[in-house]
Design a protein around this motif. Structure first.
Motif, PDB file in Angstrom:
ATOM      1  N   ALA A   1       0.849  -1.267   0.047  1.00 30.39           N
ATOM      2  CA  ALA A   1       0.113   0.118   0.016  1.00 30.39           C
ATOM      3  C   ALA A   1       0.832   1.210  -0.174  1.00 30.39           C
ATOM      4  CB  ALA A   1      -0.889   0.020   1.326  1.00 30.39           C
ATOM      5  N   GLY A   2       2.003   1.054   0.788  1.00 27.21           N
ATOM      6  CA  GLY A   2       2.898   2.163   0.650  1.00 27.21           C
ATOM      7  C   GLY A   2       3.543   2.720  -0.547  1.00 27.21           C
ATOM      8  N   GLU A   3       4.098   1.545  -1.352  1.00 28.63           N
ATOM      9  CA  GLU A   3       4.513   1.743  -2.536  1.00 28.63           C
ATOM     10  C   GLU A   3       3.486   2.725  -3.599  1.00 28.63           C
ATOM     11  OE1 GLU A   3       7.053   1.236  -4.314  1.00 28.63           O
ATOM     12  OE2 GLU A   3       8.409  -0.447  -2.896  1.00 28.63           O
ATOM     13  N   GLN A   4       2.260   2.074  -3.608  1.00 28.26           N
ATOM     14  CA  GLN A   4       1.257   2.771  -4.309  1.00 28.26           C
ATOM     15  C   GLN A   4       0.603   4.214  -3.891  1.00 28.26           C
ATOM     16  OE1 GLN A   4      -2.310   0.335  -4.632  1.00 28.26           O
ATOM     17  NE2 GLN A   4      -3.548   1.837  -6.054  1.00 28.26           N
ATOM     18  N   PHE A   5       0.818   4.424  -2.731  1.00 24.46           N
ATOM     19  CA  PHE A   5       0.528   5.510  -1.968  1.00 24.46           C
ATOM     20  C   PHE A   5       1.559   6.810  -2.300  1.00 24.46           C
ATOM     21  CE2 PHE A   5      -0.183   8.824   1.554  1.00 24.46           C
ATOM     22  CZ  PHE A   5      -1.318   9.034   1.241  1.00 24.46           C
ATOM     23  N   TYR A   6       2.856   5.990  -2.282  1.00 28.55           N
ATOM     24  CA  TYR A   6       4.095   7.110  -2.409  1.00 28.55           C
ATOM     25  C   TYR A   6       3.853   7.457  -3.860  1.00 28.55           C
ATOM     26  CZ  TYR A   6       8.657   8.391  -3.646  1.00 28.55           C
ATOM     27  OH  TYR A   6       9.754   8.855  -4.384  1.00 28.55           O
ATOM     28  N   GLN A   7       3.704   6.853  -4.993  1.00 28.17           N
ATOM     29  CA  GLN A   7       3.582   7.540  -6.245  1.00 28.17           C
ATOM     30  C   GLN A   7       2.445   8.322  -6.547  1.00 28.17           C
ATOM     31  OE1 GLN A   7       5.660   6.512  -8.816  1.00 28.17           O
ATOM     32  NE2 GLN A   7       6.581   4.968  -7.258  1.00 28.17           N
ATOM     33  N   ARG A   8       1.284   8.138  -5.947  1.00 30.52           N
ATOM     34  CA  ARG A   8       0.104   9.243  -5.752  1.00 30.52           C
ATOM     35  C   ARG A   8       0.386  10.333  -4.935  1.00 30.52           C
ATOM     36  NH1 ARG A   8      -4.802   6.683  -7.125  1.00 30.52           N
ATOM     37  NH2 ARG A   8      -5.475   9.103  -7.230  1.00 30.52           N
ATOM     38  N   CYS A   9       1.448  10.326  -3.822  1.00 33.85           N
ATOM     39  CA  CYS A   9       1.980  11.261  -3.227  1.00 33.85           C
ATOM     40  C   CYS A   9       2.516  12.517  -4.141  1.00 33.85           C
ATOM     41  CB  CYS A   9       2.789  10.902  -1.952  1.00 33.85           C
ATOM     42  SG  CYS A   9       1.703  10.371  -0.609  1.00 33.85           S
ATOM     43  N   LEU A  10       3.789  11.773  -4.906  1.00 36.04           N
ATOM     44  CA  LEU A  10       4.383  12.390  -5.854  1.00 36.04           C
ATOM     45  C   LEU A  10       3.417  13.185  -6.760  1.00 36.04           C
ATOM     46  CD1 LEU A  10       7.229   9.908  -6.780  1.00 36.04           C
ATOM     47  CD2 LEU A  10       7.233  11.684  -5.139  1.00 36.04           C
ATOM     48  N   LEU A  11       2.558  12.689  -7.321  1.00 30.29           N
ATOM     49  CA  LEU A  11       1.552  13.478  -8.207  1.00 30.29           C
ATOM     50  C   LEU A  11       0.999  14.709  -7.466  1.00 30.29           C
ATOM     51  CD1 LEU A  11      -0.005  10.567 -10.086  1.00 30.29           C
ATOM     52  CD2 LEU A  11       1.881  12.089 -10.847  1.00 30.29           C
ATOM     53  N   ILE A  12       0.406  14.410  -6.547  1.00 30.71           N
ATOM     54  CA  ILE A  12      -0.323  15.423  -5.707  1.00 30.71           C
ATOM     55  C   ILE A  12       0.596  16.392  -5.401  1.00 30.71           C
ATOM     56  CG2 ILE A  12      -1.825  15.712  -3.604  1.00 30.71           C
ATOM     57  CD1 ILE A  12      -2.651  12.915  -3.861  1.00 30.71           C
TER      58      ILE A  12
END
Length: 297
Positions: free
Chosen positions: A59-70
């Motif tokens: 979940a952290g891996e997926q959330f990290y990628q979304r964090c970068l975009l946001i």
């Protein structure tokens, strides 16, 4: 939540809570609390912790990628709004190789600072392109290929290396006409050249030649001064020996065997440079540090 996301991003990119805390100028406890709040908000564990290193959960891996975009989109919006005032201000920390800072940046800096009186500029000499996140740099000048293709960058141009010597050395010892003749000459190496070799194009192949050397020095400016003194042959970037070539004190040899030009980049922490970052990038461009032709053209 955005501040918690920023803390999460920094922990991942710094590979640790303490390093992230230093980069963010916060206490490790504060960074840890922000991560705990973030995990509470998303109701899932994002980071696996142990005494030596951190790793991400799925979940952290997926959330990290979304964090970068946001985060990137948020910061881009801020820059767009601030750019409407067209005022270059604030703090800017840049990493510049020592030789370029000494020969080109500092001699031309007065006009830049007079143009932007509201800008506070920190110049740190050295190679810092991999320390953008962990050491708080906004920009770093990189002379050569980027080891990480995920870095954001602005291409300045292309530069090349030269095999060079002084006229006094040439009069006393002659000049090599082929890289294989370097073993007959006295050469000067950069201390960071761990392979102790120079690259040449021989029969259309990149070939490493290990020249006979009498000294290794950790500073390109000192190597250039040694060339001026006639102490030997050296392998240096064109932006370091430019003045010596123009004055006729330094001669280049083996030009037909030199490898293709190398890129020069300004690496930046954001996808799109801010107004102050772009002002410094434009300043770098005016110095004509990288004027060799694009090897792909």
């Amino acid at each position: 939540m955005l501040e918690n996301m920023k803390a999460f991003r920094m922990v991942v990119e710094c590979q640790g809570f303490r390093a992230a805390a230093i980069a963010m100028k916060l206490s490790p406890a504060m960074v840890s609390r922000r991560i705990e709040k973030l995990e509470f908000e998303v109701n899932t564990q994002l980071i696996k912790r142990n005494s030596r290193r951190i790793s991400l959960t799925a979940a952290g891996e997926q959330f990290y990628q979304r964090c970068l975009l946001i985060i990137d989109e948020y910061e881009s919006c801020l820059r767009d709004v601030k750019s409407l005032s067209n005022v270059v201000s604030g703090n800017l920390k840049v990493g510049i190789p020592h030789s370029i800072s000494h020969l080109h940046i500092i001699p031309s800096l007065k006009a830049f600072l007079e143009r932007y009186p509201d800008l506070k500029l920190d110049i740190v000499t050295g190679n810092h392109y991999m320390e953008l996140f962990s050491h708080g740099f906004d920009l770093a000048l990189q002379c050569g290929p980027l080891p990480d293709s995920n870095l954001y960058y602005s291409l300045i141009g292309y530069w090349r290396k030269h095999t060079c010597l002084s006229r006094s050395y040439a009069l006393q010892h002659g000049m090599p006409s082929h890289p294989d003749e370097l073993h007959k000459h006295t050469c000067l190496l950069h201390f960071d050249n761990h392979r102790r070799s120079w690259k040449f194009m021989i029969d259309n192949e990149c070939t490493e030649i290990r020249p006979h050397y009498i000294s290794r020095v950790s500073n390109s400016l000192d190597l250039c001064n040694m060339v001026h003194q006639g102490l030997g042959i050296c392998y240096l970037p064109d932006f370091i020996i430019k003045a010596g070539i123009e004055s006729g004190e330094i001669i280049t040899v083996l030009d037909d065997f030199m490898p293709p030009p190398l890129p020069m980049y300004v690496v930046h922490i954001n996808p799109r440079p801010s107004t102050k970052e772009q002002a410094f990038i434009d300043f770098i461009r005016t110095l004509n540090l990288a004027t060799a032709p694009d090897p792909a053209s």
